[in-house]
Design a protein around this motif. Structure first.
Motif, PDB file in Angstrom:
ATOM      1  N   LEU A 163      45.223  45.595  35.802  1.00 22.13           N
ATOM      2  CA  LEU A 163      46.540  45.166  36.255  1.00 22.13           C
ATOM      3  C   LEU A 163      46.690  45.337  37.762  1.00 22.13           C
ATOM      4  N   VAL A 164      46.127  46.406  38.292  1.00 20.20           N
ATOM      5  CA  VAL A 164      46.281  46.693  39.720  1.00 20.20           C
ATOM      6  C   VAL A 164      45.361  45.818  40.571  1.00 20.20           C
ATOM      7  N   PHE A 165      44.117  45.609  40.115  1.00 19.82           N
ATOM      8  CA  PHE A 165      43.135  44.921  40.943  1.00 19.82           C
ATOM      9  C   PHE A 165      42.902  43.470  40.525  1.00 19.82           C
ATOM     10  N   PHE A 166      42.944  43.178  39.222  1.00 12.36           N
ATOM     11  CA  PHE A 166      42.649  41.807  38.795  1.00 12.36           C
ATOM     12  C   PHE A 166      43.866  40.898  38.884  1.00 12.36           C
ATOM     13  N   PHE A 167      45.040  41.380  38.506  1.00 16.13           N
ATOM     14  CA  PHE A 167      46.210  40.499  38.491  1.00 16.13           C
ATOM     15  C   PHE A 167      46.534  39.930  39.874  1.00 16.13           C
ATOM     16  N   PRO A 168      46.497  40.705  40.963  1.00 13.48           N
ATOM     17  CA  PRO A 168      46.790  40.101  42.279  1.00 13.48           C
ATOM     18  C   PRO A 168      45.664  39.221  42.813  1.00 13.48           C
ATOM     19  N   ALA A 169      44.439  39.379  42.288  1.00 14.54           N
ATOM     20  CA  ALA A 169      43.306  38.638  42.848  1.00 14.54           C
ATOM     21  C   ALA A 169      43.461  37.127  42.727  1.00 14.54           C
ATOM     22  N   PRO A 170      43.854  36.574  41.571  1.00 17.56           N
ATOM     23  CA  PRO A 170      44.047  35.110  41.511  1.00 17.56           C
ATOM     24  C   PRO A 170      45.132  34.612  42.451  1.00 17.56           C
ATOM     25  N   TRP A 214      35.200  38.678  38.934  1.00 12.30           N
ATOM     26  CA  TRP A 214      34.212  37.643  39.268  1.00 12.30           C
ATOM     27  C   TRP A 214      34.246  36.489  38.275  1.00 12.30           C
ATOM     28  N   LYS A 215      34.443  36.786  37.010  1.00  9.69           N
ATOM     29  CA  LYS A 215      34.372  35.746  35.984  1.00  9.69           C
ATOM     30  C   LYS A 215      35.669  34.941  35.864  1.00  9.69           C
ATOM     31  N   GLU A 216      36.814  35.589  35.929  1.00  8.71           N
ATOM     32  CA  GLU A 216      38.071  34.929  35.561  1.00  8.71           C
ATOM     33  C   GLU A 216      39.018  34.669  36.729  1.00  8.71           C
ATOM     34  N   CYS A 217      38.710  35.191  37.904  1.00  3.02           N
ATOM     35  CA  CYS A 217      39.654  35.049  39.016  1.00  3.02           C
ATOM     36  C   CYS A 217      39.865  33.590  39.390  1.00  3.02           C
ATOM     37  N   GLY A 218      38.784  32.827  39.477  1.00  2.00           N
ATOM     38  CA  GLY A 218      38.917  31.423  39.868  1.00  2.00           C
ATOM     39  C   GLY A 218      39.712  30.613  38.876  1.00  2.00           C
ATOM     40  N   TRP A 219      39.469  30.853  37.577  1.00  3.61           N
ATOM     41  CA  TRP A 219      40.192  30.098  36.558  1.00  3.61           C
ATOM     42  C   TRP A 219      41.674  30.459  36.539  1.00  3.61           C
ATOM     43  N   ALA A 220      41.984  31.725  36.795  1.00  2.00           N
ATOM     44  CA  ALA A 220      43.384  32.164  36.755  1.00  2.00           C
ATOM     45  C   ALA A 220      44.195  31.638  37.932  1.00  2.00           C
TER      46      ALA A 220
END
Length: 318
Positions: free
Chosen positions: A100-107, A186-192
């Motif tokens: 939640l802290v690192f992946f959610f803001p990445a997209p 790495w896997k889902e950031c671009g799609w999100a």
């Protein structure tokens, strides 16, 4: 004298609404396209809800639901007294918070970066590159990370050439949680980024021009124009993410669990698998799954209430 209104001046009557049969005939192609998705949710999401009855039984597959013994809340009592369950809960919560802290803001950050690229050709190329990892299975992703960061991977090979001792990142329990979060990014950031990019296209360009004329810097325009304009989308996705807070995935952790051990690598999804299929304790596994579902419903309800208090619509009204 009151003048009579002519037929030409009379207001036109609104067209009559089409009948349901006519609408079905007109939209039959769209309805047929929606049938597979509807069947998917009915069979695998709503239909599977009836299987929660196993949580209150000592289920035996050969006896079925009707012949298995009812045990009431015994499975839940075992669950709350099981230290392995609480270890899986702790690992799940810690990884979920890190995501939640690192992946959610990445997209969102990637969408802002792509949106700021001026050239259409370069933007499409970058979008295509960052979207590609989404279409790779977790088996391939884990294999790639193993070849890069494993004991015999590229990184250790390069360190050996430099005369430096190797590191085994894949099998290090202390690095396991940051590693799985990095894999998801790495896997889902671009799609999100797709939803955020769609929201950014709806921002009024005149607001950017007016703020630029007032002397606002790029950071000011981002903070006072861009983010407030797409805040409803951010809040909606955050509410949905909180609803899946305990569902952080299965394949990714199942494939790497043996490398670090169950003390660090066990999450609720893998715990349900091993309790149900490996140990054959289907009633206990169903109780853990039901507990996770109830907590998810409570989280999405609370997050939706908070969204309403912030003035946003959230997932649903009420």
């Amino acid at each position: 004298m009151t003048q009579l209104r002519t037929d030409a001046e009379a207001p036109a009557e609104p067209p009559a609404a089409p009948s349901p049969r006519r609408r079905l005939r007109t939209d039959r192609v769209l309805l047929l396209l929606a049938v597979p998705g509807l069947l998917y949710f009915l069979v695998f999401h709503y239909g599977s809800l009836f299987g929660n009855v196993l949580a209150f039984q000592r289920y035996v597959p050969f006896l079925g639901i009707g012949g298995s013994q009812w045990v009431g809340l015994d499975n839940f009592q075992r669950m709350f007294a099981d230290p392995r369950f609480w270890s899986a809960v702790g690992n799940t919560l810690l990884i979920a918070v890190l995501q939640l802290v690192f992946f959610f803001p990445a997209p969102l950050a990637l969408a802002l970066l792509l949106h700021s690229i001026a050239g259409d050709v370069l933007r499409r190329f970058v979008q295509s590159v960052v979207y590609l990892p989404h279409f790779l299975s977790w088996v391939i992703v884990i294999a790639l990370f193993q070849h890069m960061l494993g004991g015999a991977g590229v990184l250790n090979g390069a360190l050996a050439d430099l005369g430096v001792g190797g590191v085994h990142i894949i099998g290090d329990p202390d690095l396991y949680r940051p590693l799985v979060v990095a894999q998801v990014i790495w896997k889902e950031c671009g799609w999100a980024t797709i939803i955020f990019l769609a929201a950014l296209t709806q921002v009024d360009q005149q607001l950017y021009e007016a703020s630029a004329m007032d002397g606002a810097s790029w950071g000011r325009r981002l903070w006072h124009v861009t983010l407030p304009s797409i805040r409803p989308v951010i809040v909606l996705l955050l509410v949905l993410r909180l609803g899946e807070f305990l569902s952080i995935g299965f394949e990714q952790f199942f494939l790497q669990r043996q490398a670090v051990g169950p003390e660090v690598g066990e999450v609720l999804d893998t715990f349900v698998y091993y309790a149900g299929f490996a140990d054959g304790d289907f009633g206990y596994a169903a109780a853990v799954g039901l507990f996770k579902g109830v907590i998810g419903v409570a989280l999405i309800y609370a997050a939706n209430k908070i969204a309403h208090r912030l003035g946003e619509q959230g997932v649903y009204r009420g």
